[in-house]
Write an enzyme that holds these catalytic residues in place. Sequence first.
Site, PDB file in Angstrom:
ATOM      1  CE  LYS A  35      -2.604   0.077   5.365  1.00  0.00           C
ATOM      2  NZ  LYS A  35      -2.785  -1.297   5.720  1.00  0.00           N
TER       3      LYS A  35
ATOM      4  CG  HIS B  44      -7.176   2.162  14.037  1.00  0.00           C
ATOM      5  ND1 HIS B  44      -7.954   3.407  13.191  1.00  0.00           N
ATOM      6  CD2 HIS B  44      -7.088   1.161  12.794  1.00  0.00           C
ATOM      7  CE1 HIS B  44      -8.347   2.966  12.078  1.00  0.00           C
ATOM      8  NE2 HIS B  44      -7.903   1.597  11.779  1.00  0.00           N
ATOM      9  NE  ARG B  45      -3.834   2.163   8.677  1.00  0.00           N
ATOM     10  CZ  ARG B  45      -5.147   2.520   8.703  1.00  0.00           C
ATOM     11  NH1 ARG B  45      -5.458   3.640   8.682  1.00  0.00           N
ATOM     12  NH2 ARG B  45      -5.942   1.365   8.538  1.00  0.00           N
TER      13      ARG B  45
ATOM     14  CG  ASP C 253     -12.784   5.899   7.685  1.00  0.00           C
ATOM     15  OD1 ASP C 253     -12.758   5.347   8.793  1.00  0.00           O
ATOM     16  OD2 ASP C 253     -12.062   6.228   6.624  1.00  0.00           O
TER      17      ASP C 253
ATOM     18  CG  ASP D 235      -3.725  -7.609   9.617  1.00  0.00           C
ATOM     19  OD1 ASP D 235      -4.212  -7.153   8.317  1.00  0.00           O
ATOM     20  OD2 ASP D 235      -4.200  -8.553   9.743  1.00  0.00           O
TER      21      ASP D 235
ATOM     22  CG  ASN E 152      -1.983   0.867   1.442  1.00  0.00           C
ATOM     23  OD1 ASN E 152      -1.450   2.250   0.903  1.00  0.00           O
ATOM     24  ND2 ASN E 152      -2.987   1.129   1.709  1.00  0.00           N
TER      25      ASN E 152
ATOM     26  CG  PHE F 286     -10.029   3.421   3.916  1.00  0.00           C
ATOM     27  CD1 PHE F 286      -9.521   4.465   4.607  1.00  0.00           C
ATOM     28  CD2 PHE F 286      -9.654   2.048   4.136  1.00  0.00           C
ATOM     29  CE1 PHE F 286      -8.529   3.671   5.483  1.00  0.00           C
ATOM     30  CE2 PHE F 286      -9.048   1.444   5.059  1.00  0.00           C
ATOM     31  CZ  PHE F 286      -8.420   2.550   5.795  1.00  0.00           C
TER      32      PHE F 286
ATOM     33  CE  LYS G  29      -9.522   6.783   9.447  1.00  0.00           C
ATOM     34  NZ  LYS G  29      -9.395   6.020   8.428  1.00  0.00           N
TER      35      LYS G  29
HETATM   36  P1  IMP Z   1      -5.553  -3.042   6.633  1.00  0.00           P
HETATM   37  O1  IMP Z   1      -4.983  -4.196   7.511  1.00  0.00           O
HETATM   38  O2  IMP Z   1      -5.172  -1.619   7.161  1.00  0.00           O
HETATM   39  O3  IMP Z   1      -5.501  -3.264   5.349  1.00  0.00           O
HETATM   40  O4  IMP Z   1      -7.114  -3.187   7.087  1.00  0.00           O
HETATM   41  C1  IMP Z   1      -8.127  -4.248   6.713  1.00  0.00           C
HETATM   42  C2  IMP Z   1      -9.424  -3.818   6.571  1.00  0.00           C
HETATM   43  O5  IMP Z   1      -9.904  -3.137   7.981  1.00  0.00           O
HETATM   44  C3  IMP Z   1      -9.554  -2.488   5.624  1.00  0.00           C
HETATM   45  O6  IMP Z   1      -9.815  -3.226   4.196  1.00  0.00           O
HETATM   46  C4  IMP Z   1     -10.987  -1.818   6.206  1.00  0.00           C
HETATM   47  O7  IMP Z   1     -11.920  -2.588   5.669  1.00  0.00           O
HETATM   48  C5  IMP Z   1     -10.714  -1.952   7.543  1.00  0.00           C
HETATM   49  N1  IMP Z   1     -10.120  -0.897   8.302  1.00  0.00           N
HETATM   50  C6  IMP Z   1      -8.923  -0.663   8.519  1.00  0.00           C
HETATM   51  N2  IMP Z   1      -8.562   0.457   9.095  1.00  0.00           N
HETATM   52  C7  IMP Z   1      -9.663   0.960   8.455  1.00  0.00           C
HETATM   53  C8  IMP Z   1      -9.847   2.742   8.694  1.00  0.00           C
HETATM   54  O8  IMP Z   1      -9.049   3.482   9.238  1.00  0.00           O
HETATM   55  N3  IMP Z   1     -10.943   3.062   8.344  1.00  0.00           N
HETATM   56  C9  IMP Z   1     -12.094   2.396   7.748  1.00  0.00           C
HETATM   57  N4  IMP Z   1     -11.820   1.126   7.577  1.00  0.00           N
HETATM   58  C10 IMP Z   1     -10.788   0.348   8.003  1.00  0.00           C
END
Ligand code: IMP
Length: 196
Positions: free
Chosen positions: A16, A179-180, A154, A72, A13, A151, A174
């Site tokens: 990110k 969390h990120r 959200d 993840d 990604n 995305f 946001k």
């Molecule tokens: P990833 O591991 O960051 O790719 O997240 C896996 C899945 O969790 C994503 O495809 C979203 O469906 C959901 N997700 C993770 N972080 C977010 C966020 O910040 N907003 C909304 N959905 C999230």
Amino acid sequence: MTDLPTLVFATQNQGKLEELKGLIAHKVHLVSLNELNFDEDIAETTGTLEGNAHQKASTIYKQFGKPCFSDDSGLFVNGLNGAPGVDSAHYSGSRDNEKNIALLLSNLSHFKDRSAYFKTVFCLIAHDNTYYFEGIIKGSIADRPRGNNGFGYDPIFIPEGYDQTFGELDKEIKKSLSHRARATQSLIEFLQKTDL
Ligand code: IMP
């Protein structure tokens, strides 16, 4: 050339990667899988965020032997025993956000408890040591999708202390409390005081 230690971010990604680069460029030379010419899909089959993050980081660590981390994330809804959780990306059987949201709202429709949280786990492997960092944002699930920002889930996630969904809130809000962002902060604090 740079004298900074190399750290691989095991993600495909680009968004990110750029976000993290901006935050830790002074401390490490962040390298993408692209730059390593690695374009295979890495399995995510362990059933937990921690396990999947480790699976991705260790695949790359074993192949390239360089300090490496992976992430993840998922949405955990308490009334649904933590679903969609680690399956957030394909809860409805597809990666279609609208379908995933519709299924979640339908499964939750009879529940009073709409509390939920987003969680991110980073797994860092360096010199055969493994470290985990996590970030959580608590909130609740709206009764219908609202707003077009962001995305995934959200449009239905209302962070604690706010009335609007992440889909409605300013992107900068946001970015500061997600969390990120929180997991990233822990990783950065570790990198500030640790030599890779
Ligand atoms: P990833 O591991 O960051 O790719 O997240 C896996 C899945 O969790 C994503 O495809 C979203 O469906 C959901 N997700 C993770 N972080 C977010 C966020 O910040 N907003 C909304 N959905 C999230």
